[in-house]
Design a protein around this motif. Structure first.
Motif, PDB file in Angstrom:
ATOM      1  N   MET A   1       0.846  -1.157   0.000  1.00 58.72           N
ATOM      2  CA  MET A   1       0.000   0.000   0.000  1.00 58.72           C
ATOM      3  C   MET A   1       0.893   1.221   0.000  1.00 58.72           C
ATOM      4  O   MET A   1       1.960   1.218   0.593  1.00 58.72           O
ATOM      5  N   ASP A   2       0.491   2.220  -0.660  1.00 61.13           N
ATOM      6  CA  ASP A   2       1.233   3.472  -0.727  1.00 61.13           C
ATOM      7  C   ASP A   2       1.048   4.239   0.577  1.00 61.13           C
ATOM      8  O   ASP A   2       0.026   4.124   1.247  1.00 61.13           O
ATOM      9  N   SER A   3       2.017   5.051   0.933  1.00 62.88           N
ATOM     10  CA  SER A   3       1.909   5.793   2.185  1.00 62.88           C
ATOM     11  C   SER A   3       0.771   6.807   2.159  1.00 62.88           C
ATOM     12  O   SER A   3       0.236   7.158   3.207  1.00 62.88           O
ATOM     13  N   VAL A   4       0.358   7.277   0.971  1.00 66.94           N
ATOM     14  CA  VAL A   4      -0.800   8.166   0.890  1.00 66.94           C
ATOM     15  C   VAL A   4      -2.036   7.445   1.414  1.00 66.94           C
ATOM     16  O   VAL A   4      -2.833   8.004   2.170  1.00 66.94           O
ATOM     17  N   ASN A  47      12.576   7.948   0.028  1.00 62.88           N
ATOM     18  CA  ASN A  47      12.771   7.074   1.181  1.00 62.88           C
ATOM     19  C   ASN A  47      12.932   5.635   0.680  1.00 62.88           C
ATOM     20  O   ASN A  47      12.087   4.781   0.903  1.00 62.88           O
ATOM     21  N   ARG A  48      14.013   5.367   0.013  1.00 62.42           N
ATOM     22  CA  ARG A  48      14.250   4.082  -0.661  1.00 62.42           C
ATOM     23  C   ARG A  48      14.277   2.913   0.321  1.00 62.42           C
ATOM     24  O   ARG A  48      13.792   1.831   0.000  1.00 62.42           O
ATOM     25  N   VAL A  49      14.827   3.113   1.512  1.00 58.45           N
ATOM     26  CA  VAL A  49      14.895   2.003   2.477  1.00 58.45           C
ATOM     27  C   VAL A  49      13.489   1.562   2.884  1.00 58.45           C
ATOM     28  O   VAL A  49      13.196   0.366   2.924  1.00 58.45           O
ATOM     29  N   ALA A  54       8.969  -2.289   2.419  1.00 63.13           N
ATOM     30  CA  ALA A  54       7.585  -2.566   2.032  1.00 63.13           C
ATOM     31  C   ALA A  54       7.530  -3.689   1.002  1.00 63.13           C
ATOM     32  O   ALA A  54       6.679  -4.581   1.080  1.00 63.13           O
ATOM     33  N   GLU A  55       8.432  -3.664   0.046  1.00 60.11           N
ATOM     34  CA  GLU A  55       8.478  -4.728  -0.959  1.00 60.11           C
ATOM     35  C   GLU A  55       8.855  -6.070  -0.328  1.00 60.11           C
ATOM     36  O   GLU A  55       8.278  -7.102  -0.658  1.00 60.11           O
ATOM     37  N   LEU A  71      19.776  -2.549   5.388  1.00 58.81           N
ATOM     38  CA  LEU A  71      18.977  -2.742   4.195  1.00 58.81           C
ATOM     39  C   LEU A  71      19.588  -2.043   2.988  1.00 58.81           C
ATOM     40  O   LEU A  71      19.291  -2.399   1.851  1.00 58.81           O
ATOM     41  N   LEU A  72      20.441  -1.076   3.206  1.00 58.13           N
ATOM     42  CA  LEU A  72      21.078  -0.388   2.083  1.00 58.13           C
ATOM     43  C   LEU A  72      21.874  -1.360   1.236  1.00 58.13           C
ATOM     44  O   LEU A  72      22.050  -1.146   0.045  1.00 58.13           O
TER      45      LEU A  72
END
Length: 76
Positions: A1-4, A47-49, A54-55, A71-72
């Motif tokens: 789900m998207d953060s929106v 916010n790539r991390v 989420a993935e 996680l990087l």
């Protein structure tokens, strides 16, 4: 789900019929406590991390998962 979607559900939640109603209600109850907390939408590119987490969440069973490396290192 998207953060929106998450921000909207927590801030504008009105239905006890939603499948995550118990979690949304718990979040709203935490927001009512005596502390300062805010929600905002952040694009995944910023916010790539969090996007990677989420993935990865789709690949794990429900429960606690501990990451022993940053996680990087998983971001390619």
């Amino acid at each position: 789900m998207d953060s929106v979607v998450a921000v909207t559900l927590v801030m504008d939640f009105n239905s006890s019929l939603h499948p995550l109603a118990h979690l949304i209600t718990a979040c709203r109850e935490l927001l009512r406590r005596d502390w300062i907390c805010s929600f905002s939408h952040v694009y995944c590119e910023k916010n790539r991390v969090a996007d990677v987490m989420a993935e990865l969440g789709h690949e794990f069973d429900i429960g606690l998962h501990v990451f022993y490396e940053p996680l990087l290192l998983w971001i390619g």
